[in-house]
Design a protein around this motif. Structure first.
Motif, PDB file in Angstrom:
ATOM      1  N   VAL A 105       1.293  -1.256   0.292  1.00  0.00           N
ATOM      2  CA  VAL A 105       0.084  -0.211   0.017  1.00  0.00           C
ATOM      3  C   VAL A 105       1.055   1.337   0.225  1.00  0.00           C
ATOM      4  CG1 VAL A 105      -1.685   1.526   1.288  1.00  0.00           C
ATOM      5  CG2 VAL A 105      -2.191  -0.889   1.068  1.00  0.00           C
ATOM      6  N   LEU A 106       1.504   1.212   1.116  1.00  0.00           N
ATOM      7  CA  LEU A 106       2.908   2.421   1.011  1.00  0.00           C
ATOM      8  C   LEU A 106       3.774   2.545  -0.049  1.00  0.00           C
ATOM      9  CD1 LEU A 106       4.032   2.580   4.911  1.00  0.00           C
ATOM     10  CD2 LEU A 106       2.367   4.009   3.534  1.00  0.00           C
ATOM     11  N   GLU A 107       4.545   1.679  -0.675  1.00  0.00           N
ATOM     12  CA  GLU A 107       4.988   1.713  -1.956  1.00  0.00           C
ATOM     13  C   GLU A 107       4.466   1.496  -3.025  1.00  0.00           C
ATOM     14  OE1 GLU A 107       7.743   3.983  -0.256  1.00  0.00           O
ATOM     15  OE2 GLU A 107       6.783   2.995   1.263  1.00  0.00           O
ATOM     16  N   LEU A 108       4.065   0.307  -3.309  1.00  0.00           N
ATOM     17  CA  LEU A 108       4.042  -0.513  -4.955  1.00  0.00           C
ATOM     18  C   LEU A 108       2.976   0.283  -5.537  1.00  0.00           C
ATOM     19  CD1 LEU A 108       5.125  -3.766  -4.804  1.00  0.00           C
ATOM     20  CD2 LEU A 108       5.746  -2.453  -5.161  1.00  0.00           C
ATOM     21  N   ILE A 109       1.597   0.395  -4.785  1.00  0.00           N
ATOM     22  CA  ILE A 109       0.589   1.042  -5.114  1.00  0.00           C
ATOM     23  C   ILE A 109       0.669   2.317  -5.929  1.00  0.00           C
ATOM     24  CG2 ILE A 109      -2.227   0.962  -4.754  1.00  0.00           C
ATOM     25  CD1 ILE A 109      -1.429  -2.026  -5.240  1.00  0.00           C
ATOM     26  N   PRO A 110       0.592   2.942  -4.853  1.00  0.00           N
ATOM     27  CA  PRO A 110       1.356   4.705  -5.487  1.00  0.00           C
ATOM     28  C   PRO A 110       1.680   5.235  -6.836  1.00  0.00           C
ATOM     29  CG  PRO A 110       1.051   4.529  -3.387  1.00  0.00           C
ATOM     30  CD  PRO A 110       0.889   2.919  -3.479  1.00  0.00           C
ATOM     31  N   LEU A 111       2.876   3.979  -6.888  1.00  0.00           N
ATOM     32  CA  LEU A 111       3.982   3.971  -8.353  1.00  0.00           C
ATOM     33  C   LEU A 111       3.424   3.014  -9.184  1.00  0.00           C
ATOM     34  CD1 LEU A 111       6.100   4.758  -9.455  1.00  0.00           C
ATOM     35  CD2 LEU A 111       8.017   2.717  -8.533  1.00  0.00           C
ATOM     36  N   ALA A 159      -7.086  16.081 -16.097  1.00  0.00           N
ATOM     37  CA  ALA A 159      -7.580  14.444 -15.819  1.00  0.00           C
ATOM     38  C   ALA A 159      -6.562  13.746 -15.515  1.00  0.00           C
ATOM     39  CB  ALA A 159      -7.942  14.243 -17.399  1.00  0.00           C
ATOM     40  N   GLY A 160      -5.109  14.041 -16.261  1.00  0.00           N
ATOM     41  CA  GLY A 160      -4.162  12.774 -15.820  1.00  0.00           C
ATOM     42  C   GLY A 160      -3.481  12.725 -14.044  1.00  0.00           C
ATOM     43  N   VAL A 161      -3.760  13.974 -13.550  1.00  0.00           N
ATOM     44  CA  VAL A 161      -3.963  14.025 -11.607  1.00  0.00           C
ATOM     45  C   VAL A 161      -5.105  13.747 -11.059  1.00  0.00           C
ATOM     46  CG1 VAL A 161      -3.973  16.056  -9.998  1.00  0.00           C
ATOM     47  CG2 VAL A 161      -2.371  16.132 -12.199  1.00  0.00           C
ATOM     48  N   PHE A 162      -5.826  13.513 -11.572  1.00  0.00           N
ATOM     49  CA  PHE A 162      -7.576  12.947 -11.205  1.00  0.00           C
ATOM     50  C   PHE A 162      -7.563  11.632 -11.700  1.00  0.00           C
ATOM     51  CE2 PHE A 162     -11.703  11.693 -11.860  1.00  0.00           C
ATOM     52  CZ  PHE A 162     -12.378  11.493 -10.765  1.00  0.00           C
ATOM     53  N   VAL A 206       3.329   9.259   8.266  1.00  0.00           N
ATOM     54  CA  VAL A 206       3.387   8.212   7.188  1.00  0.00           C
ATOM     55  C   VAL A 206       2.588   9.042   6.640  1.00  0.00           C
ATOM     56  CG1 VAL A 206       2.891   6.377   6.264  1.00  0.00           C
ATOM     57  CG2 VAL A 206       4.845   6.913   8.453  1.00  0.00           C
ATOM     58  N   THR A 207       1.148   9.005   7.410  1.00  0.00           N
ATOM     59  CA  THR A 207       0.270   9.337   5.797  1.00  0.00           C
ATOM     60  C   THR A 207       0.412  10.885   5.116  1.00  0.00           C
ATOM     61  OG1 THR A 207      -1.491   7.998   7.691  1.00  0.00           O
ATOM     62  CG2 THR A 207      -2.641   9.853   5.909  1.00  0.00           C
ATOM     63  N   THR A 208       0.026  11.616   6.058  1.00  0.00           N
ATOM     64  CA  THR A 208       1.562  12.852   5.170  1.00  0.00           C
ATOM     65  C   THR A 208       1.914  12.507   4.064  1.00  0.00           C
ATOM     66  OG1 THR A 208       0.358  14.408   6.988  1.00  0.00           O
ATOM     67  CG2 THR A 208       1.850  15.092   6.010  1.00  0.00           C
ATOM     68  N   LEU A 209       3.302  11.586   3.998  1.00  0.00           N
ATOM     69  CA  LEU A 209       3.932  11.480   2.796  1.00  0.00           C
ATOM     70  C   LEU A 209       3.742  10.892   1.817  1.00  0.00           C
ATOM     71  CD1 LEU A 209       7.309  10.409   5.415  1.00  0.00           C
ATOM     72  CD2 LEU A 209       7.438  12.308   4.001  1.00  0.00           C
ATOM     73  N   PHE A 210       2.391   9.927   2.427  1.00  0.00           N
ATOM     74  CA  PHE A 210       1.638   9.144   1.396  1.00  0.00           C
ATOM     75  C   PHE A 210       1.330   9.957   0.693  1.00  0.00           C
ATOM     76  CE2 PHE A 210      -2.125   6.803   0.440  1.00  0.00           C
ATOM     77  CZ  PHE A 210      -1.605   5.651  -0.325  1.00  0.00           C
ATOM     78  N   ALA A 211       0.474  10.918   1.289  1.00  0.00           N
ATOM     79  CA  ALA A 211      -0.681  11.355   0.397  1.00  0.00           C
ATOM     80  C   ALA A 211       0.731  13.030  -0.834  1.00  0.00           C
ATOM     81  CB  ALA A 211      -1.742  12.413   1.190  1.00  0.00           C
ATOM     82  N   LEU A 212       1.356  12.875   0.291  1.00  0.00           N
ATOM     83  CA  LEU A 212       1.862  13.703  -0.585  1.00  0.00           C
ATOM     84  C   LEU A 212       2.998  13.382  -1.824  1.00  0.00           C
ATOM     85  CD1 LEU A 212       4.049  16.129   2.087  1.00  0.00           C
ATOM     86  CD2 LEU A 212       1.965  17.242   0.567  1.00  0.00           C
ATOM     87  N   LYS A 213       3.219  12.135  -1.284  1.00  0.00           N
ATOM     88  CA  LYS A 213       3.892  11.053  -2.768  1.00  0.00           C
ATOM     89  C   LYS A 213       3.540  11.234  -3.626  1.00  0.00           C
ATOM     90  CE  LYS A 213       4.653   6.462  -1.937  1.00  0.00           C
ATOM     91  NZ  LYS A 213       4.965   5.534  -1.053  1.00  0.00           N
ATOM     92  N   THR A 214       1.400  10.513  -3.507  1.00  0.00           N
ATOM     93  CA  THR A 214       0.347  10.593  -4.315  1.00  0.00           C
ATOM     94  C   THR A 214       0.399  11.698  -5.437  1.00  0.00           C
ATOM     95  OG1 THR A 214      -0.142   8.844  -3.048  1.00  0.00           O
ATOM     96  CG2 THR A 214      -2.042   9.380  -4.985  1.00  0.00           C
ATOM     97  N   VAL A 215      -0.177  12.669  -4.667  1.00  0.00           N
ATOM     98  CA  VAL A 215      -0.049  14.584  -5.495  1.00  0.00           C
ATOM     99  C   VAL A 215       1.066  14.136  -6.274  1.00  0.00           C
ATOM    100  CG1 VAL A 215      -0.060  16.456  -5.090  1.00  0.00           C
ATOM    101  CG2 VAL A 215      -1.713  14.622  -3.746  1.00  0.00           C
ATOM    102  N   PHE A 216       2.095  13.912  -6.031  1.00  0.00           N
ATOM    103  CA  PHE A 216       3.997  14.301  -6.622  1.00  0.00           C
ATOM    104  C   PHE A 216       3.468  13.598  -7.576  1.00  0.00           C
ATOM    105  CE2 PHE A 216       5.000  16.469  -2.703  1.00  0.00           C
ATOM    106  CZ  PHE A 216       5.570  18.129  -3.514  1.00  0.00           C
ATOM    107  N   PHE A 217       3.686  12.257  -7.524  1.00  0.00           N
ATOM    108  CA  PHE A 217       3.415  11.324  -8.320  1.00  0.00           C
ATOM    109  C   PHE A 217       2.553  11.181  -9.659  1.00  0.00           C
ATOM    110  CE2 PHE A 217       5.400   7.434  -6.191  1.00  0.00           C
ATOM    111  CZ  PHE A 217       5.857   7.654  -6.151  1.00  0.00           C
TER     112      PHE A 217
END
Length: 266
Positions: A105-111, A159-162, A206-217
């Motif tokens: 969840v933390l690493e593979l899914i957002p990437l 649309a890509g971000v969404f 961890v939640t904050t970093l996860f959200a920021l990483k998802t947004v930056f990705f």
């Protein structure tokens, strides 16, 4: 570049490469600032833009939603089984589910979600944008008093971000459900302990970093292919421009992932 300019000396070639690299990154940063201003501007959401934005939101998200959900479910089951079996073999069964959540969840899914959207939506959109520019569509919009960036590029970036954020959020839920089912089966007896363990993993930091990483990705896969389509690489043809944009996108994704790992584990 070296083959095209054989008469240049090595320092000239190096300077040309550095200059092209700097120009490409500057264009990405500049375009990102322009898009941010347009997103926050109410004038960007006129009737025509809203229609185009809604169309791109649907086309970039809906067709890939089911396929990626199935992929996320299969990936979750396979990785959950691998991690659990490995943990049992080393006598670490009590940490198996926590490892599943951290790895999956933390690493593979957002990437994975970001790469999936890039391959299925934003990279083709960048190519389409380049074709529109080359066909004279941008000149037609300027002649009509419209901004090509606002009309053609902004809906594709949003649309890509969404799409990336939506797929990441949905697949995280799917991964959590499939992880539980893969270990405990259709049994709610362990649901309370699973929830407490989930809370221990997803601390506020961890939640904050996860959200920021998802947004930056999401911003990375949405913006960089558009920049490659909007501009030609200096001194190269369009295919080289697309390849350079792809390399820059993977480089940024890697840097974001490294920064996330350092924030979570160091």
């Amino acid at each position: 570049m070296i083959n095209r300019l054989p008469g240049l000396s090595l320092p000239d070639r190096a300077w040309s490469t550095v200059r092209r690299w700097a120009v490409a990154w500057w264009r990405i940063l500049y375009l990102g600032a322009v898009v941010l201003v347009l997103v926050l501007s109410p004038s960007s959401y006129g009737r025509g833009t809203r229609r185009s934005l809604a169309r791109h939101l649907y086309l970039d998200t809906a067709p890939v939603l089911l396929g990626f959900t199935v992929l996320a479910a299969l990936l979750s089951l396979v990785l959950t089984r691998i991690v659990v079996v490995t943990a049992l073999s080393y006598g670490l069964s009590r940490y198996a589910m926590e490892m599943v959540i951290r790895v999956l969840v933390l690493e593979l899914i957002p990437l994975t979600a970001a790469l999936f959207v890039a391959m299925r939506a934003t990279i083709p959109n960048g190519t389409q944008l380049a074709l529109l520019r080359q066909s004279g569509r941008f000149d037609e919009l300027r002649a009509q008093g419209s901004d090509p960036v606002r009309v053609e590029l902004l809906p594709r970036v949003v649309a890509g971000v969404f799409a990336s954020i939506t797929l990441a959020a949905l697949s995280c839920v799917v991964a959590l459900v499939m992880g539980y089912l893969g270990v405990y089966g259709f049994n709610l007896a362990e649901a309370e302990g699973y929830t407490r363990m989930f809370g221990r993993v997803f601390t506020p930091s961890v939640t904050t970093l996860f959200a920021l990483k998802t947004v930056f990705f999401s911003l990375t896969v949405a913006l960089i292919p558009m920049a490659a389509g909007l501009y030609d690489a200096e001194g190269s043809t369009q295919p080289d421009s697309e390849l350079g944009g792809l390399a820059r996108m993977f480089a940024v994704l890697l840097l974001i992932e490294v920064a996330s790992l350092m924030g979570n584990y160091y």
